[in-house]
Design a protein around this motif. Structure first.
Motif, PDB file in Angstrom:
ATOM      1  N   LYS A 210      -9.454 -63.605  36.185  1.00  0.00           N
ATOM      2  CA  LYS A 210      -9.904 -62.392  35.494  1.00  0.00           C
ATOM      3  C   LYS A 210      -9.442 -61.090  36.153  1.00  0.00           C
TER       4      LYS A 210
ATOM      5  N   LYS B 116     -24.903 -56.778  33.739  1.00  0.00           N
ATOM      6  CA  LYS B 116     -24.089 -57.076  32.557  1.00  0.00           C
ATOM      7  C   LYS B 116     -24.572 -56.293  31.339  1.00  0.00           C
TER       8      LYS B 116
ATOM      9  N   VAL C 143     -19.189 -56.394  32.862  1.00  0.00           N
ATOM     10  CA  VAL C 143     -19.871 -57.062  33.972  1.00  0.00           C
ATOM     11  C   VAL C 143     -19.535 -56.383  35.303  1.00  0.00           C
TER      12      VAL C 143
ATOM     13  N   GLU D 187     -15.163 -71.201  39.671  1.00  0.00           N
ATOM     14  CA  GLU D 187     -15.441 -71.000  38.244  1.00  0.00           C
ATOM     15  C   GLU D 187     -14.523 -71.876  37.410  1.00  0.00           C
TER      16      GLU D 187
ATOM     17  N   ILE E 190     -22.359 -69.297  33.494  1.00  0.00           N
ATOM     18  CA  ILE E 190     -22.134 -67.871  33.758  1.00  0.00           C
ATOM     19  C   ILE E 190     -22.097 -67.130  32.430  1.00  0.00           C
ATOM     20  N   GLU E 191     -21.464 -67.724  31.452  1.00  0.00           N
ATOM     21  CA  GLU E 191     -21.405 -67.110  30.121  1.00  0.00           C
ATOM     22  C   GLU E 191     -21.039 -68.156  29.081  1.00  0.00           C
TER      23      GLU E 191
ATOM     24  N   ALA F 160     -28.022 -68.451  36.180  1.00  0.00           N
ATOM     25  CA  ALA F 160     -28.531 -67.529  37.204  1.00  0.00           C
ATOM     26  C   ALA F 160     -29.865 -66.936  36.757  1.00  0.00           C
TER      27      ALA F 160
ATOM     28  N   MET G 113     -20.108 -71.921  36.702  1.00  0.00           N
ATOM     29  CA  MET G 113     -19.892 -71.749  38.133  1.00  0.00           C
ATOM     30  C   MET G 113     -20.435 -72.991  38.813  1.00  0.00           C
TER      31      MET G 113
ATOM     32  N   VAL H 145     -25.801 -58.821  39.973  1.00  0.00           N
ATOM     33  CA  VAL H 145     -24.823 -58.688  38.888  1.00  0.00           C
ATOM     34  C   VAL H 145     -25.456 -57.948  37.708  1.00  0.00           C
TER      35      VAL H 145
ATOM     36  N   GLU I 291     -28.610 -60.034  36.875  1.00  0.00           N
ATOM     37  CA  GLU I 291     -28.584 -61.452  37.235  1.00  0.00           C
ATOM     38  C   GLU I 291     -28.487 -61.686  38.717  1.00  0.00           C
ATOM     39  N   GLU I 292     -29.025 -62.790  39.105  1.00  0.00           N
ATOM     40  CA  GLU I 292     -28.861 -63.324  40.452  1.00  0.00           C
ATOM     41  C   GLU I 292     -27.369 -63.559  40.699  1.00  0.00           C
ATOM     42  N   TYR I 293     -26.910 -63.244  41.903  1.00  0.00           N
ATOM     43  CA  TYR I 293     -25.506 -63.438  42.272  1.00  0.00           C
ATOM     44  C   TYR I 293     -25.288 -64.893  42.684  1.00  0.00           C
ATOM     45  N   LEU I 294     -24.348 -65.539  42.012  1.00  0.00           N
ATOM     46  CA  LEU I 294     -24.050 -66.942  42.311  1.00  0.00           C
ATOM     47  C   LEU I 294     -22.677 -67.049  42.961  1.00  0.00           C
TER      48      LEU I 294
ATOM     49  N   LYS J 163     -25.940 -61.220  25.453  1.00  0.00           N
ATOM     50  CA  LYS J 163     -26.163 -61.965  26.692  1.00  0.00           C
ATOM     51  C   LYS J 163     -27.647 -62.238  26.901  1.00  0.00           C
TER      52      LYS J 163
ATOM     53  N   VAL K  76     -20.125 -57.032  39.278  1.00  0.00           N
ATOM     54  CA  VAL K  76     -20.639 -57.853  40.369  1.00  0.00           C
ATOM     55  C   VAL K  76     -20.790 -56.884  41.540  1.00  0.00           C
TER      56      VAL K  76
END
Ligand code: AMP
Ligand code: GLY
Length: 416
Positions: A214, A143, A153, A192, A282-283, A118, A273, A141, A185-188, A103, A155
């Protein structure tokens, strides 16, 4: 033509099932496959991560193409090993599969090439990570850097949760080597959407959008899983959003990988996202998603074997890929307890009563002529219809006919 598919889940069943429709394909092996795949292909008892075993099998049996579907063999370099042995393989090489396998690599790539994602920082020291969390505040977040079966991950809605996740990953070894480094990471926020694309190193062709579910329980509650169901298309992924994603995310990512000397060939999965500030990544996954593939490939109207070959031969721009103008819904039936501990070996009944859906097998085996459960996600009941509402209804009508002890499924796939 003879094809060897690597993997043994619902995604691989969907790939085998779709390849079988090709008039050019006359034999399919699947390693290791599963009980349902065995109805459509010859399963061979080789683990998906056994590179030497797969190469030896391919050298002996000479498939015309090997399709490597799961993340771990790609990250381990199975495609490189097959190519070195002179065997045609579909999937990214190890240096390109890193876009999923690390990541921090993916985040650094996006930062370098201005691909929206993010904000983030990478840590290998828990004290530094914790200081950063305190500075940034929650929600935030955390990860694990490496592959962690979609479970790496957190959150975190509070600083304490984030700190615990850092301690588990870096100090506690919760994800083994995969968690020794963490991305914070910054939360977004926003809907999705998953968009998969065929990529031949230079060109890309996107597949119709999909959405995954998920969390284990209805209303997106409970722990994260590999995916409890999917549908296609997404209501949020409008033509306008698609164009923005193509120009700001998809093309720049393919170009970035080529510029880095890591040309990506295979299926690239964009986990997006749709934030108030536009679509962000996001990934990335270096492969078909599971269970999105079961929904998306059910809508394919072009020979998949031809597409795989066009990717390998870097002439994706020459092929016309068509999709049916309908909707698909895949409901996963899982073993009670999944994604935590669950029992196996439960007899599955009612499969013969299914009418209208196709049942992709994820974790099944055949014992004494009967299907039994053998994994966390067991089946992916998938229906296609002119509208999403109809596809959902059709899939659930069939889900209710299938039984096994402690079966668990979400009742709201496709609703969000
Ligand atoms: P991933 O395995 O990276 O797809 O993350 C699993 C899930 O965590 C995603 O599907 C999102 O729902 C959530 N998630 C990941 N990153 C973020 C983020 N930066 N902000 C909010 N939610 C996230
Ligand atoms: N469904 C998400 C994934 O395949 O990673």
């Amino acid at each position: 033509m003879k094809v060897l598919v690597i993997g043994g889940g619902g995604r691989e069943h969907a790939i085998v099932h779709t390849l079988k429709k090709s008039p050019k394909v006359d034999h399919i092996w699947c390693a290791p496959g599963n009980g349902g795949i065995a109805q459509e292909a010859e399963c061979v008892a080789i683990k998906a991560t056994d590179i030497d075993g797969v190469v030896a099998f391919a050298q002996e049996n000479q498939p015309d193409l090997v399709m490597v579907a799961p993340d771990d063999p790609l990250a381990l370099g199975m495609v490189d090993a097959l190519e070195a042995a002179g065997i045609r393989a579909f999937g990214p090489r190890k240096n390109a599969a890193m876009i999923e396998g690390s990541k921090s690599f993916a985040k650094d790539l996006m930062q370098k090439y201005h691909i929206p994602t993010a904000g983030y920082a990478v840590f290998e020291d828990s004290a530094e990570a914790i200081a950063y969390i305190k500075e940034q505040g929650a929600p935030i977040v955390v990860k694990a850097d490496g592959l962690a079966l979609g479970k790496g991950v957190t959150v975190a809605m509070t600083e304490d949760e984030a700190i615990e996740a850092v301690r588990d990953a870096i100090d506690g070894g919760a994800f083994g080597g995969a968690g020794a480094r963490v991305v914070i990471e910054e939360y977004l926020t926003g809907p999705e959407v998953s968009v998969l694309a065929f990529v031949d190193g230079t060109h890309l062709k996107t597949m119709p959008s999909a959405q995954d579910h998920k969390r284990a329980y209805d209303h997106d509650e409970g722990p994260n899983t590999g995916g409890m169901g999917a549908f296609s298309p997404s209501r949020f992924y409008t033509e306008e959003v698609a164009q923005t994603c193509m120009e700001t995310i998809f093309k720049p990512t393919v170009a970035a990988m080529a510029a880095e000397g890591r040309p990506f060939k295979g299926v690239l999965y964009f986990g997006l996202m749709l934030t108030p500030k536009g679509p962000k990544v996001i990934e990335y996954n270096a492969r078909f998603g599971d269970p999105e593939t079961q929904a998306v490939l059910s809508r394919l109207d072009t020979d998949l074997f031809d597409i795989f070959n066009a990717v390998i031969d870097e002439r994706l721009h020459e092929i016309d890929i068509r999709w049916t103008d309908n909707a698909a819904c895949c409901v996963c039936m899982a073993s009670g307890g999944y994604p935590k501990a669950y029992e196996k070996g439960k007899e599955i009944t009612g499969l013969d009563d299914v009418d209208g859906s196709f049942v992709f097998h994820a974790g099944t085996a055949v014992q004494d002529g009967k299907f039994v459960t053998s994994g966390g996600r067991v089946l992916g009941v998938t229906a296609v219809a002119p509208t999403l509402e109809e596809a959902i209804r059709k899939a659930y009508t069939d889900v209710e006919k299938i039984r096994f002890d402690k079966a668990h499924y979400r009742t709201d796939i496709g609703v969000k």
